[in-house]
Design a protein around this motif. Structure first.
Motif, short mmCIF file in Angstrom:
data_model
loop_
_atom_site.label_atom_id
_atom_site.label_comp_id
_atom_site.label_asym_id
_atom_site.label_seq_id
_atom_site.Cartn_x
_atom_site.Cartn_y
_atom_site.Cartn_z
N SER A 8 0.84 -1.20 0.00
CA SER A 8 0.00 0.00 0.00
C SER A 8 0.87 1.24 0.00
CB SER A 8 -0.92 0.03 1.23
OG SER A 8 -1.68 -1.15 1.34
N ALA A 9 0.37 2.30 -0.59
CA ALA A 9 1.05 3.59 -0.56
C ALA A 9 0.01 4.69 -0.65
CB ALA A 9 2.06 3.71 -1.71
N GLY A 10 0.32 5.85 -0.12
CA GLY A 10 -0.64 6.93 -0.17
C GLY A 10 -0.02 8.27 0.17
N ILE A 11 -0.83 9.31 -0.01
CA ILE A 11 -0.43 10.67 0.33
C ILE A 11 -1.59 11.31 1.08
CG2 ILE A 11 0.37 12.90 -0.51
CD1 ILE A 11 1.22 11.52 -3.11
N ASP A 12 -1.35 11.69 2.31
CA ASP A 12 -2.32 12.48 3.07
C ASP A 12 -2.05 13.96 2.79
OD1 ASP A 12 -3.35 10.17 4.12
OD2 ASP A 12 -2.35 10.37 6.07
N ASN A 13 -3.12 14.73 2.61
CA ASN A 13 -3.01 16.16 2.28
C ASN A 13 -2.20 16.34 0.99
OD1 ASN A 13 -3.12 18.93 2.34
ND2 ASN A 13 -2.05 19.16 4.30
N LEU A 14 -2.70 15.70 -0.07
CA LEU A 14 -2.00 15.70 -1.36
C LEU A 14 -1.68 17.10 -1.85
CD1 LEU A 14 -1.05 14.19 -3.94
CD2 LEU A 14 -3.41 14.38 -4.78
N THR A 15 -2.59 18.04 -1.65
CA THR A 15 -2.39 19.41 -2.16
C THR A 15 -1.62 20.30 -1.21
OG1 THR A 15 -4.60 19.94 -1.33
CG2 THR A 15 -4.41 19.36 -3.66
N ASN A 16 -1.12 19.71 -0.10
CA ASN A 16 -0.23 20.44 0.82
C ASN A 16 -0.86 21.71 1.35
OD1 ASN A 16 2.26 20.48 2.19
ND2 ASN A 16 3.14 21.91 0.71
N ARG A 17 -2.11 21.60 1.77
CA ARG A 17 -2.82 22.77 2.29
C ARG A 17 -2.53 22.97 3.77
NH1 ARG A 17 -3.33 26.13 -1.06
NH2 ARG A 17 -4.91 27.18 0.21
N TYR A 18 -2.26 24.21 4.14
CA TYR A 18 -2.03 24.60 5.53
C TYR A 18 -3.19 25.48 6.00
CZ TYR A 18 2.80 22.90 5.74
OH TYR A 18 3.91 22.11 5.77
N PRO A 19 -3.48 25.49 7.29
CA PRO A 19 -4.50 26.42 7.79
C PRO A 19 -4.00 27.85 7.74
CG PRO A 19 -3.41 25.32 9.62
CD PRO A 19 -2.88 24.68 8.38
N ASP A 20 -4.91 28.79 7.95
CA ASP A 20 -4.52 30.20 8.03
C ASP A 20 -3.48 30.38 9.12
OD1 ASP A 20 -6.39 30.71 6.11
OD2 ASP A 20 -7.88 31.56 7.48
N GLN A 21 -2.62 31.38 8.92
CA GLN A 21 -1.61 31.65 9.93
C GLN A 21 -2.15 32.62 10.99
OE1 GLN A 21 2.35 32.57 8.71
NE2 GLN A 21 2.42 31.00 7.12
N VAL A 22 -1.55 32.55 12.16
CA VAL A 22 -1.91 33.45 13.26
C VAL A 22 -1.43 34.85 12.90
CG1 VAL A 22 -1.66 33.90 15.73
CG2 VAL A 22 -1.66 31.55 14.89
N THR A 23 -2.29 35.83 13.12
CA THR A 23 -1.90 37.20 12.83
C THR A 23 -0.90 37.70 13.87
OG1 THR A 23 -3.74 38.09 14.11
CG2 THR A 23 -4.13 37.68 11.77
N SER A 24 -0.24 38.77 13.53
CA SER A 24 0.80 39.31 14.42
C SER A 24 0.25 40.28 15.44
CB SER A 24 1.88 40.01 13.59
OG SER A 24 1.31 41.07 12.83
N GLN A 25 -1.08 40.56 15.39
CA GLN A 25 -1.63 41.55 16.32
C GLN A 25 -1.47 41.07 17.76
OE1 GLN A 25 -5.86 42.11 15.89
NE2 GLN A 25 -6.21 40.01 15.19
N ASN A 26 -1.05 41.98 18.59
CA ASN A 26 -0.83 41.72 20.02
C ASN A 26 0.14 40.56 20.25
OD1 ASN A 26 -1.43 42.72 22.60
ND2 ASN A 26 -2.75 40.97 23.02
#
Length: 801
Positions: free
Chosen positions: A752-770
């Motif tokens: 067996s072989a596979g790829i999780d998160n094939l499209t390499n998507r990341y969540p939004d980043q934390v803003t720098s405020q405060n």
């Protein structure tokens, strides 16, 4: 922008979504281990044992929604963690991946239907599982909870899982407010298998090596023993940003000093399941598990210099990264007799389990000890133990007016629980304590226990070919907070052969855990005072302690719940089915971990008089009444192709809304000192920090010895609240595509072989405020429902005989 960040962003959002949808190939077939043949209609249905005492109850006949997850589904991703797999397969399950959160890095909580992790009951082979010793007291999902550690149960031991998405306290007792997860172990002597796997993230970290196997042995012609084992090594991941803190040593300025991602982990586990026929009417059974998991998580990077410009410790002239090294030891055994006497089916069992969390720290220092400080510390340990005695009996009675028998089930249970805290070595808590985690002090050490007894009655019947229903009643008596009674009524009505309606109404409860009543620690935390982060000695106090009472603490009460559910089932053919279930869950007196109470001089003196010299305090309290409303949609379709080839397609959706109906009055003493026991952030973390919704579309294509799998999941938006509403951050939805394939080579081998998160998507980043992202060193939120590790490649080789 770093080259790594550029690579993450190179796929435009619209193009990514198109690829997600067009790349869909596979997974979610019916679980092979739980199938029963309906000879009348030729329909394949799953027989369930969760939420019912009737014999041969099928999923299609259930009055409550039940998900069945087979062994093939459990192996359909690259993850070796049970909670991660459930979070990917079930839209109603949320499993974020906290980091930098002390013990929560090692024991991460999962939640069902957006409720607290400890409001879901976990069973193994229908028997109550003990909870973890770890209390989640940091700013993560499930703050204040001490739920079951799902990842202590190896995938190699599991045949299938039944997830009851409905309140079931009247049937199973405390904790079953959101639902029940029943893990069914593999059984029988036939068949053996072994599998080796390897995987890594695109960033070339998080390498994972796994070896798992399962085999069975016959005990003459009357019994069997089944053994399953897993050995896994997981390297840490790191998605930290560049550190520009000017307090760093010159050689560390502008470097990646922080480790922000999954902790390294080395689980080792062994599970045994067995049965032996003593006579024609009596079977003896036993199942047991033992596991250890070594975890190494990183605390926050300590720069070389303090705010005054002085070197923090001569032991680390360039700064240091404390490591929290824990060993989790989990063990359980259940043994019992079951049989049939005079028409009554009966089951008597003894159930014992414990969870021990042992914590040490490395490459750190006690700053108050200067050059004399050790760099290794023993910080203490936590232990939770549970012992149960159960007796369940059931019988079918023919009723002339009914089309089917009346199932009568009665039972009794006695349970004893113990929660213990062991102190660390003196250097871990004296002075400023060990950096990264100050150890448990002798004053924190304790051993507390309680017991409870319960009686229940359950009635189920098929009144007519169209109508079935049931009622349940359970009474429990606890030694620490008194009595409680729960009830449930459920019904299902078949409008015709294709459409049926179902619904339930129930009351429920969750007893305050011993951990919530007695967890205590004194440590140094940093609080914002003006423009500076100031270290303040902070006490977490047991609610019955003199210090907590001086701050207005009251004895904890049980959480009380009311569940309503209404659903429709549509099955026009044996190959297509859809269920839609709407629900409302009202919970009164929810137990939350209080806000951080930074004390004024008057309150400091009051606590000092109680023997607690601290500048801030926290304790558990019955804080809010909440309402959760939502909908679950599950649709499956099987396409039969030539030569027994087929495609199984599943669409699933969950939408959840949490709201606060009432907030408990603030203690007068705290109000007089300008303090809030439950602040805005604590309240809103309950309501908005889990995804609003979750959608998945999956399919499984089988052609001879080949299979192709794929699933697309949309994790909905969520909010990370602050006490200042202006710096709340709303995180957008995240689309994730997982694909895999396998081939059988001869009778024994499977690759067996596979790829999780094939499209390499990341969540939004934390803003720098405060400075919520700590100067960019912690760019992602620990509330992200799919984590923030990116694309993962894996391969497995299995041999079965």
């Amino acid at each position: 922008m770093s080259s790594r960040q550029q690579r993450r962003k190179k796929i435009p959002a619209q193009a990514s979504r198109t690829l997600l949808l067009t790349g869909l190939l596979s997974t979610l077939g019916m679980p092979a281990g739980a199938l029963a043949q309906d000879t009348a209609g030729g329909e394949l249905q799953s027989v369930v044992v969760t939420g019912t005492y009737a014999k041969n109850r099928r999923t299609a006949d259930s009055e409550s929604p039940i998900d069945i997850i087979g062994a093939r589904e459990l192996q359909s991703t690259g993850s070796t963690e049970l909670a991660t797999v459930l979070g990917r397969l079930l839209p109603s399950v949320n499993f974020p991946r906290p980091t930098g959160a002390d013990a929560s890095d090692a024991v991460r909580p999962a939640q069902l239907r957006g409720l607290s992790p400890d409001q879901t009951l976990v069973l193994v082979n229908g028997k109550r599982r003990h909870t973890s010793a770890v209390v989640n007291v940091n700013g993560t999902q499930g703050r204040g909870s001490a739920p079951v550690d799902l990842n202590a149960i190896p995938l190699a031991a599991i045949d299938h899982i039944e997830v009851l998405r409905d309140g079931a306290a009247a049937q199973y007792g405390s904790d079953a407010i959101a639902g029940v997860i029943n893990i069914i172990l593999k059984k029988g002597a036939a068949g053996s298998e072994i599998e080796a796997g390897f995987g890594a993230y695109q960033e070339r970290d998080g390498k994972q090596k796994s070896l798992r196997g399962s085999t069975g042995f016959a005990l003459g012609d009357k019994g069997w023993v089944r053994v399953a084992a897993e050995l896994i090594d997981r390297d840490p991941t790191n998605r930290a940003g560049v550190d520009v803190n000017k307090l760093n040593a010159p050689g560390k300025l502008g470097k990646i000093n922080q480790r922000y991602g999954d902790a390294s982990s080395k689980p080792r586990s062994l599970f045994v399941n067995s049965q032996y026929r003593l006579s024609d009417d009596i079977d003896w059974y036993a199942f047991a598990g033992y596991g250890q998991r070594d975890t190494s998580g990183a605390a926050t990077w300590r720069p070389a210099f303090n705010l005054g410009g002085a070197l923090q410790t001569p032991l680390f002239p360039e700064g240091f990264l404390p490591l929290q090294n824990s060993k989790l030891t989990d063990q359980s055994i259940v043994t019992g007799l079951r049989g049939e006497t005079a028409g009554w089916r009966w089951d008597a069992s003894l159930n014992h389990g414990s969870n021990l969390f042992h914590l040490e720290l490395d490459q750190t220092a006690n700053l108050s000890l200067g050059a004399a400080s050790p760099t290794h510390f023993y910080a203490g340990e936590l232990k939770n133990t549970q012992t149960l005695l159960n007796l369940d009996v059931a019988r079918e009675f023919p009723i002339a007016a009914f089309s089917g028998p009346l199932t009568v089930a009665i039972g009794a249970e006695a349970r004893r629980e113990r929660y213990e805290i062991g102190a660390g070595e003196a250097a871990s808590y004296n002075g400023s304590g060990s950096s990264g985690f100050s150890g448990f002090r002798p004053a924190n050490a304790s051993s507390n226990s309680r017991h409870n007894t319960s009686l229940y009655l359950n009635l189920e019947a098929e009144v007519s070919k169209q109508l079935s229903g049931g009622v349940a009643l359970r009474h429990e008596r606890y030694s620490d907070f008194g009595n409680t009674t729960s009830a449930k009524a459920s019904a299902r009505y078949a409008v015709n052969n294709a459409v049926s309606l179902r619904g339930t109404a129930s009351s429920g409860f969750r007893a305050p855990s011993l951990a919530q009543q007695f967890y205590t620690i004194t440590t140094t935390n940093f609080f914002a005072v003006g423009n500076d982060n100031v270290p303040i000695e902070t006490g977490t106090f047991a609610v019955n302690s003199a210090a907590a009472k001086a701050l207005g603490a009251q004895p904890l009460k049980a959480e009380k719940a009311r569940n309503l559910s209404l659903g429709v089932q549509f099955q026009p053919s044996r190959n297509f089915s859809t269920t839609v279930d709407v629900y409302r869950i009202d919970i009164d007196d929810r137990i939350l971990f209080s806000s951080n109470l930074v004390l004024k001089d008057g309150l400091k003196k009051q606590l000092a008089a109680q023997g607690a010299t601290v500048g801030a305090a926290r304790y558990f309290t019955n804080a809010v009444d909440t309402r959760t409303t939502g909908v679950d949609v599950v649709s499956t379709y099987r396409i039969d192709l030539r030569d027994k080839d087929r495609v199984d397609v599943t669409l699933a959706y969950n939408r959840n809304k949490n709201s606060v109906q009432h907030v408990a009055d603030n203690p007068a003493l705290l109000s007089a000192n300008g303090l809030l026991l439950i602040d805005r952030q604590t309240i809103n973390r309950v309501t908005v920090s889990s995804p609003k919704d979750k959608f998945s579309l999956a399919a499984d294509y089988t052609a001879g010895d080949w299979t192709a799998r794929g699933g697309v999941t949309r994790y909905g938006s969520f909010t990370v609240p602050q006490n200042n509403a202006a710096i709340d951050q709303v995180y957008g939805a995240q689309w994730v595509l997982d694909v895999s394939g396998s081939v059988k080579l001869g009778k024994n081998w499977k690759l067996s072989a596979g790829i999780d998160n094939l499209t390499n998507r990341y969540p939004d980043q934390v803003t720098s405020q405060n400075n919520l992202n700590l100067g960019g060193t912690q760019p992602y939120s620990v509330f992200a429902p799919n984590g923030f590790n990116g694309r993962y490649f894996y391969a497995k080789a299995g041999y079965a005989w």
